[in-house]
Design an enzyme around this catalytic site. Structure first.
Site, PDB file in Angstrom:
ATOM      1  N   HIS A   1       0.116  -7.681  -2.773  1.00  0.00           N
ATOM      2  CA  HIS A   1      -0.165  -6.857  -4.105  1.00  0.00           C
ATOM      3  C   HIS A   1       1.002  -5.326  -3.698  1.00  0.00           C
ATOM      4  CE1 HIS A   1      -1.831  -3.983  -6.913  1.00  0.00           C
ATOM      5  NE2 HIS A   1      -0.658  -3.126  -6.633  1.00  0.00           N
TER       6      HIS A   1
ATOM      7  N   HIS B   1       4.790  -3.253  -4.334  1.00  0.00           N
ATOM      8  CA  HIS B   1       5.415  -2.258  -4.687  1.00  0.00           C
ATOM      9  C   HIS B   1       6.524  -2.152  -4.006  1.00  0.00           C
ATOM     10  CE1 HIS B   1       2.383  -0.985  -8.396  1.00  0.00           C
ATOM     11  NE2 HIS B   1       1.967  -1.413  -7.510  1.00  0.00           N
ATOM     12  N   LEU B   2       7.990  -2.299  -4.893  1.00  0.00           N
ATOM     13  CA  LEU B   2       9.229  -2.204  -4.200  1.00  0.00           C
ATOM     14  C   LEU B   2      10.047  -1.295  -4.437  1.00  0.00           C
ATOM     15  CD1 LEU B   2      10.450  -5.773  -2.832  1.00  0.00           C
ATOM     16  CD2 LEU B   2       9.320  -4.150  -1.532  1.00  0.00           C
ATOM     17  N   ARG B   3       9.614  -0.815  -6.118  1.00  0.00           N
ATOM     18  CA  ARG B   3      10.921   0.168  -6.714  1.00  0.00           C
ATOM     19  C   ARG B   3      12.209  -0.825  -6.879  1.00  0.00           C
ATOM     20  NH1 ARG B   3       6.093   1.617  -7.958  1.00  0.00           N
ATOM     21  NH2 ARG B   3       5.320   4.224  -6.286  1.00  0.00           N
TER      22      ARG B   3
ATOM     23  N   ASN C   1       6.030  -2.636 -12.232  1.00  0.00           N
ATOM     24  CA  ASN C   1       5.684  -1.220 -12.687  1.00  0.00           C
ATOM     25  C   ASN C   1       6.985  -0.107 -13.490  1.00  0.00           C
ATOM     26  OD1 ASN C   1       4.674  -0.605 -10.446  1.00  0.00           O
ATOM     27  ND2 ASN C   1       3.336   0.921 -10.828  1.00  0.00           N
TER      28      ASN C   1
ATOM     29  N   HIS D   1      -5.353  -4.372 -12.958  1.00  0.00           N
ATOM     30  CA  HIS D   1      -5.602  -2.754 -12.367  1.00  0.00           C
ATOM     31  C   HIS D   1      -6.801  -3.125 -13.091  1.00  0.00           C
ATOM     32  CE1 HIS D   1      -4.672   1.676 -11.203  1.00  0.00           C
ATOM     33  NE2 HIS D   1      -5.828   1.494 -12.034  1.00  0.00           N
TER      34      HIS D   1
ATOM     35  N   HIS E   1      -6.822  -4.804  -5.088  1.00  0.00           N
ATOM     36  CA  HIS E   1      -7.110  -3.597  -4.773  1.00  0.00           C
ATOM     37  C   HIS E   1      -8.707  -2.464  -4.776  1.00  0.00           C
ATOM     38  CE1 HIS E   1      -5.620  -1.698  -8.784  1.00  0.00           C
ATOM     39  NE2 HIS E   1      -4.169  -0.934  -8.008  1.00  0.00           N
TER      40      HIS E   1
ATOM     41  N   LEU F   1      -4.657   5.090  -6.436  1.00  0.00           N
ATOM     42  CA  LEU F   1      -5.090   4.786  -7.696  1.00  0.00           C
ATOM     43  C   LEU F   1      -5.824   3.323  -6.967  1.00  0.00           C
ATOM     44  CD1 LEU F   1      -4.116   6.747 -11.042  1.00  0.00           C
ATOM     45  CD2 LEU F   1      -6.102   7.336  -9.494  1.00  0.00           C
TER      46      LEU F   1
ATOM     47  N   HIS G   1       6.771   7.357  -2.857  1.00  0.00           N
ATOM     48  CA  HIS G   1       6.941   8.302  -3.863  1.00  0.00           C
ATOM     49  C   HIS G   1       7.764   9.259  -3.222  1.00  0.00           C
ATOM     50  CE1 HIS G   1       5.062   6.762  -7.349  1.00  0.00           C
ATOM     51  NE2 HIS G   1       2.938   6.404  -6.837  1.00  0.00           N
TER      52      HIS G   1
ATOM     53  N   ALA H   1       0.069   9.079  -7.314  1.00  0.00           N
ATOM     54  CA  ALA H   1      -0.374   8.691  -6.786  1.00  0.00           C
ATOM     55  C   ALA H   1       0.240   7.464  -6.086  1.00  0.00           C
ATOM     56  CB  ALA H   1      -1.842   7.906  -7.719  1.00  0.00           C
TER      57      ALA H   1
END
Ligand code: DOR
Ligand code: ZN
Length: 343
Positions: free
Chosen positions: A12, A14-16, A40, A135, A173, A218, A250, A262
């Site tokens: 899991h 996030h690489l943006r 996302n 999620h 998560h 979150l 972020h 978050a």
């Protein structure tokens, strides 16, 4: 002291997008062979064609001679069709479809408003064997933020597992004792990822002595008894619990402000921090299962063949790292970690 593990994967992540990918993907690629990349983005990755283009952007942002495979996902919206599911499965690059309840978290406005409307699509996913990644938080304003996961279990997960008994699902998560119990009760089809921050901390870290926005993610950190349940689950050696960092960078200014967003960034020291948690629980011998074996087994993918080595050697986490045009403050910034990746 050193430990050597089969190279782990991150189930899991996030690489943006754009320039930001380059700033963060190297941290993951140094440690992990593969990662399930969350969809996302803005706009979200809703088709296989979009996921293929995103995958190309990730591959071209990788440092030279790094050997890392992004495993792609689709973002489920109310408009997802069974045809798109079939295209996704055929492509072999899509490994799961992510369900965000609309409004649950960062970039989830396009998420699902009524899961029952997607039953025909879930039927197809079940038939094709394409995992649903969840999620699991309700978004009703009248449900307390600390209860949103356990309410989701009762309102949505129980019906889903009853109506789709053969659909592989990843409860992403997990943060509560109730989630641990639910996964155990549904072993076989339901797996769960557990993050670094939910094992290392409880809500006191975020709220005692001042509001600390870099611990805000979150689902939100819960009380200590839930943290203990997660540590027990992760270090139990049970194959339905596996590693997923949810590393979610972020820009510093977007976290340190009156309405901070978050996400905890953990890719810089993920496997090292998991090693610390397992060592503290006297379970270092179970780290390899959690980090390197149970994830690929769940997804039906081969286990990695190469290894990584961690040495017991202190190092200090920098205050921040470059993040596109900005800076990202990593989890544990300014603190030390006891394990170091041997490069
Ligand atoms: O804390 C979070 N950050 N939770 C999520 O579910 C999304 C993530 C993000 O994309 O920043
Ligand atoms: Zn996430």
């Amino acid at each position: 002291m050193q430990i050597t593990l089969i190279r782990p994967d991150d189930w899991h992540l996030h690489l943006r997008d754009d320039e930001a990918i380059k700033s963060v993907v190297a941290h993951t690629a140094e440690r992990f062979a593969r990662a399930i990349v969350m969809p996302n983005l803005k706009p979200p990755v809703t088709t296989t064609a979009m996921a293929m283009a995103y995958r190309d952007r990730i591959l071209s942002a990788l440092p030279h001679n790094s050997d890392f495979t992004p495993l792609m996902t689709l973002y489920m919206t109310d408009r997802l069709t069974s045809d798109e599911v079939i295209v996704a499965k055929k492509s072999q690059i899509i490994k799961g479809i992510k369900l965000y309840p609309a409004g649950a978290t960062t970039h989830s406005d396009a998420g699902v408003t009524d899961i029952r409307k997607l039953y025909p699509v879930l039927e197809t996913m079940q038939r094709e064997g394409l995992p649903l990644l969840i999620h699991a938080e309700v978004t009703d304003p009248d449900v307390d933020i600390f209860d949103r996961e356990q309410v989701f279990i009762d309102r949505h997960l129980r019906p889903l597992t009853r109506d789709f008994p053969a659909l592989p699902m990843v409860f992403e998560h997990i943060t509560t004792r109730q989630a641990v119990d639910f996964v155990r009760a549904n072993e076989g089809t339901v797996g769960a990822t557990i993050t670094v921050q939910h094992l290392l901390y409880n809500r006191n870290a975020m709220l005692v002595g001042g509001i600390r926005p870099h611990y805000y993610c979150l689902p939100i950190l819960k009380r200590e008894s839930h943290q203990s349940a997660l540590i027990e689950a992760a270090t139990s050696g049970e194959s339905h619990f596996f590693l997923g960092t949810d590393s979610a960078p972020h820009p510093q200014h977007a976290k340190e402000c009156a309405c901070g967003c978050a996400g905890c960034y953990t890719a810089h020291a993920a496997i090292e921090l998991y090693a610390e948690i397992f060592e503290r629980a006297n379970a270092l011998d179970r780290l390899e299962g959690f980090a390197s074996l149970f994830g690929p087994d769940f997804y039906g993918l081969p286990r990695n063949r190469d290894t990584i080595t961690l040495a017991k050697k202190k190092w200090s986490i920098p205050e921040s790292y470059q993040f596109g045009q900005d800076r990202v403050v990593p989890l544990g910034s300014g603190e030390s970690v006891n394990w170091q990746l041997v490069r």
